[in-house]
Each structure stands twice: as structure tokens, then as C-alpha cells.
Write a protein that holds these residues in place. Structure first.
Motif, PDB file in Angstrom:
ATOM      1  N   PHE A   1      66.604 -33.082  50.158  1.00 34.04           N
ATOM      2  CA  PHE A   1      65.496 -32.895  51.082  1.00 34.04           C
ATOM      3  C   PHE A   1      64.496 -31.912  50.511  1.00 34.04           C
ATOM      4  O   PHE A   1      64.856 -30.842  50.013  1.00 34.04           O
ATOM      5  CB  PHE A   1      66.004 -32.366  52.434  1.00 34.04           C
ATOM      6  N   ASP A   2      63.202 -32.287  50.604  1.00 33.81           N
ATOM      7  CA  ASP A   2      62.121 -31.446  50.097  1.00 33.81           C
ATOM      8  C   ASP A   2      60.943 -31.569  51.055  1.00 33.81           C
ATOM      9  O   ASP A   2      60.447 -32.679  51.301  1.00 33.81           O
ATOM     10  CB  ASP A   2      61.720 -31.910  48.687  1.00 33.81           C
ATOM     11  N   PHE A   3      60.490 -30.441  51.610  1.00 34.99           N
ATOM     12  CA  PHE A   3      59.371 -30.460  52.546  1.00 34.99           C
ATOM     13  C   PHE A   3      58.105 -31.045  51.929  1.00 34.99           C
ATOM     14  O   PHE A   3      57.239 -31.537  52.657  1.00 34.99           O
ATOM     15  CB  PHE A   3      59.067 -29.041  53.036  1.00 34.99           C
ATOM     16  N   THR A   4      57.974 -30.995  50.621  1.00 41.26           N
ATOM     17  CA  THR A   4      56.760 -31.470  49.960  1.00 41.26           C
ATOM     18  C   THR A   4      56.853 -32.940  49.564  1.00 41.26           C
ATOM     19  O   THR A   4      55.914 -33.482  48.989  1.00 41.26           O
ATOM     20  CB  THR A   4      56.450 -30.635  48.703  1.00 41.26           C
ATOM     21  N   LYS A   5      57.967 -33.596  49.874  1.00 38.12           N
ATOM     22  CA  LYS A   5      58.159 -35.004  49.502  1.00 38.12           C
ATOM     23  C   LYS A   5      58.526 -35.807  50.746  1.00 38.12           C
ATOM     24  O   LYS A   5      59.677 -35.848  51.167  1.00 38.12           O
ATOM     25  CB  LYS A   5      59.237 -35.131  48.426  1.00 38.12           C
ATOM     26  N   ALA A   6      57.521 -36.463  51.305  1.00 36.93           N
ATOM     27  CA  ALA A   6      57.709 -37.192  52.563  1.00 36.93           C
ATOM     28  C   ALA A   6      58.735 -38.309  52.436  1.00 36.93           C
ATOM     29  O   ALA A   6      59.344 -38.703  53.444  1.00 36.93           O
ATOM     30  CB  ALA A   6      56.372 -37.755  53.040  1.00 36.93           C
ATOM     31  N   GLU A   7      58.942 -38.804  51.224  1.00 33.74           N
ATOM     32  CA  GLU A   7      59.909 -39.880  51.030  1.00 33.74           C
ATOM     33  C   GLU A   7      61.344 -39.430  51.287  1.00 33.74           C
ATOM     34  O   GLU A   7      62.251 -40.268  51.396  1.00 33.74           O
ATOM     35  CB  GLU A   7      59.797 -40.466  49.619  1.00 33.74           C
ATOM     36  N   THR A   8      61.576 -38.117  51.396  1.00 32.72           N
ATOM     37  CA  THR A   8      62.931 -37.632  51.684  1.00 32.72           C
ATOM     38  C   THR A   8      63.182 -37.470  53.187  1.00 32.72           C
ATOM     39  O   THR A   8      64.317 -37.195  53.590  1.00 32.72           O
ATOM     40  CB  THR A   8      63.185 -36.273  50.992  1.00 32.72           C
ATOM     41  N   PHE A   9      62.163 -37.658  54.004  1.00 34.17           N
ATOM     42  CA  PHE A   9      62.291 -37.352  55.430  1.00 34.17           C
ATOM     43  C   PHE A   9      63.181 -38.345  56.175  1.00 34.17           C
ATOM     44  O   PHE A   9      63.959 -37.958  57.046  1.00 34.17           O
ATOM     45  CB  PHE A   9      60.919 -37.300  56.104  1.00 34.17           C
ATOM     46  N   ASP A  10      63.048 -39.642  55.864  1.00 32.76           N
ATOM     47  CA  ASP A  10      63.801 -40.646  56.616  1.00 32.76           C
ATOM     48  C   ASP A  10      65.301 -40.447  56.484  1.00 32.76           C
ATOM     49  O   ASP A  10      66.044 -40.490  57.478  1.00 32.76           O
ATOM     50  CB  ASP A  10      63.416 -42.059  56.152  1.00 32.76           C
ATOM     51  N   ASP A  11      65.772 -40.240  55.258  1.00 34.51           N
ATOM     52  CA  ASP A  11      67.201 -40.019  55.060  1.00 34.51           C
ATOM     53  C   ASP A  11      67.655 -38.738  55.757  1.00 34.51           C
ATOM     54  O   ASP A  11      68.760 -38.684  56.321  1.00 34.51           O
ATOM     55  CB  ASP A  11      67.532 -39.933  53.569  1.00 34.51           C
ATOM     56  N   ALA A  12      66.806 -37.709  55.725  1.00 32.28           N
ATOM     57  CA  ALA A  12      67.181 -36.428  56.322  1.00 32.28           C
ATOM     58  C   ALA A  12      67.275 -36.508  57.842  1.00 32.28           C
ATOM     59  O   ALA A  12      68.048 -35.769  58.456  1.00 32.28           O
ATOM     60  CB  ALA A  12      66.183 -35.352  55.919  1.00 32.28           C
ATOM     61  N   LEU A  13      66.513 -37.394  58.450  1.00 28.15           N
ATOM     62  CA  LEU A  13      66.487 -37.488  59.914  1.00 28.15           C
ATOM     63  C   LEU A  13      67.287 -38.682  60.435  1.00 28.15           C
ATOM     64  O   LEU A  13      67.273 -38.964  61.642  1.00 28.15           O
ATOM     65  CB  LEU A  13      65.039 -37.582  60.407  1.00 28.15           C
TER      66      LEU A  13
END
Length: 284
Positions: free
Chosen positions: A49-61
Motif C-alpha cells: 500500500f502506498d498513498f501516492t499510488k492509487a492503483e494500490t487502493f482497491d486491494d487495500a480496501l
């Protein structure tokens, strides 16, 4: 459903994770090093997860209904967190526990103030944790001068601070996340049991570590120049530190309360407790 913990590899994030796991909660542990996460928590769900990489948001949520949100120190602009806050809004998160800062409800300088406003503007149910200064600042960013020079090099003047242990902050966050409905749209200012100036901190260190440790009390300008040009720390990170120490000089971190006890039913750690536990950080 499960709880996403951001910044799991940090002092507070790891404490939140450890307490929630021990309490039998389902968690998803997020940070920028999946390798380190898997090594530390081999039996837990982890995600990159990286706040600066929106592509990581779906997996994180994914399959998440509560979030522990911590601003990474290197992200000084509140706007850097807004895309993820929007993603939480889109996912209808039931509670976000944001690690804020003591006094930001009236002080607009630190980025935490605007982040709180952004969360509220999205109408996400929230609980803001507003702790005083972390004891871990001493064993972390300031430990080099203590170990090598026997100096506390901090621009806090003669002001006092109600230091709180990151472990206590993590425990408070875990209590709130465990019982989300009870804590929606709340804010808690958390302090340690004592208000101390840095002369008193130096005295406690000197007694415990059997050597003379001195509080140097630099100006904020001298501190900033030293941290950027001698320690080579990120300028944005140093600027945030300077803003926080300016607040301290103005008395913003002095007050002591019993909110931690009222919230958790246990007493917060003293500075002496912390110094004994983390003594290796202060000795060469």
C-alpha cells in the motif's frame, strides 16, 4: 469484514496491529514493503500500500469496513491523502481512525488540521486521535545526538510536554476500532501521565543511563539547518517537525488529562517506563 491498518511497519501502526490481532480481530496490514510485512506477520493478510499510488487502493480496501489512517512523515501536503480519503468514501468505510495531533482543532499550521477537515467533508464516520508528542521521537529521530553527543537537540525552549508512548496510542486506537459504532464522529486528546520539560527529560536519562546528558535548546532556525544540512533529512519532514516544536514552545503540548484511562481502563506508561524499555536506543 476486516480492519485495514496503514503504516503497519511503524511504531504506532505495529502497536495497533499487535493489539487488534491479539484481540482476535480480522486485519489487513498495509505498508510500502510487502516483504517486510510478510516477514513480520507471516500468518496475517498483508498488502502493498502506498498513498501516492492509487492503483494500490482497491486491494487495500477489499472486504474492509474500518481503517486506521496514519500520515506518512514524508507527505507534508494534506492533499496527498485526499485520493485515498475519496476511495474510503467510495467504499462506504464505517469508521476511519485518523492519527492526528494534540491541539490541531485550533492550530491550522500542521497538516493534520486540514486532513481532519477533508475527512469531515467526505462525511466518513471518524474518530480523531490527537496525541501529545510521542516518546518514540526521543528513541527515533533524536536518538543519534543522545547516543553520540549526550545531547538532546530539540528546539522546544523551556516548554513542557505531556509525552505519550506510541504503544499506548496503538492500544487506544485498537479499542476504538474494535468497537466502531461506539466511537463514530469523536475526537480524543491523549497524553501521558506527566508534563515535563526537556531539562527534566535529560535529568531522567542521566540518572538511568549513568552519564551526563544535556538539553541543548537550539533555536528553530538552527535546528532546521542542522537537520537538513548535517543530518540530511527530507526538508518537508523537517519543516513539519519545526511547526510541531513551535506549537510546543507556545504551550500546545503541556496539558495532561485522563482521557487514555477513560478510554481504555488502564494507566499510560511513564517516561521512565519507556526509557528503561528502550534503553538500547540511547546507548552506543
Amino acid at each position: 469484514m476486516r480492519i485495514l491498518i496503514t503504516g503497519t511497519l511503524g511504531n504506532i501502526g505495529s502497536a495497533v496491529a499487535d493489539y487488534l490481532i491479539t484481540g482476535g480481530n480480522k486485519v489487513l496490514l498495509g505498508d510500502i514493503s510487502l516483504t517486510d510485512l510478510n516477514e513480520r506477520y507471516p500468518n496475517q493478510d498483508c498488502c502493498y500500500f502506498d498513498f501516492t499510488k492509487a492503483e494500490t487502493f482497491d486491494d487495500a480496501l477489499d472486504n474492509v469496513d474500518r481503517v486506521f489512517l496514519m500520515r506518512p512523515p514524508h507527505l507534508g501536503r494534506p492533499e496527498d491523502l485526499e485520493p485515498f480519503i475519496q476511495a474510503m468514501d467510495d467504499k462506504k468505510i464505517q469508521l476511519v481512525v485518523f492519527l492526528s495531533l494534540m491541539g490541531v482543532e485550533t492550530n491550522t499550521r500542521p497538516p493534520h488540521h486540514k486532513i481532519e477537515k477533508i475527512i469531515k467533508s467526505h462525511q466518513i464516520p471518524y474518530s480523531f486521535l490527537r496525541p501529545s508528542f510521542f516518546m518514540q521521537n526521543l528513541s527515533g529521530v533524536h536518538s543519534e545526538e543522545i547516543r553520540i553527543k549526550n545531547e538532546i537537540f530539540i528546539p522546544a525552549g523551556k516548554s513542557k510536554c505531556s509525552f505519550i508512548d506510541a504503544d499506548d496510542i496503538g492500544y487506544a486506537a485498537s479499542v476504538i476500532l474494535h468497537d466502531a459504532d461506539k466511537h463514530q464522529n469523536t475526537a480524543y486528546t491523549l497524553t501521558g501521565p506527566d508534563s515535563l520539560n526537556y531539562y527534566q527529560v535529560a535529568e531522567q536519562m542521566s540518572q538511568l543511563f549513568k552519564r551526563t546528558i544535556t538539553y541543548k535548546k537550539p533555536s528553530i532556525l538552527r535546528f532546521r539547518q542542522y537537520m537538513i544540512h548535517k543530518r540530511h533529512l527530507d526538508k518537508t519532514y523537517v519543516n513539519v517537525m519545526c511547526a510541531l516544536y513551535l506549537m510546543t514552545r507556545l504551550g500546545a503540548a503541556e496539558a495532561v488529562n485522563d482521557v487514555f484511562y477513560q478510554l481504555t481502563g488502564r494507566q499510560p506508561h511513564t517516561l521512565k517506563d519507556f526509557l528503561i524499555r528502550e534503553s538500547a536506543s540511547f546507548n552506543q
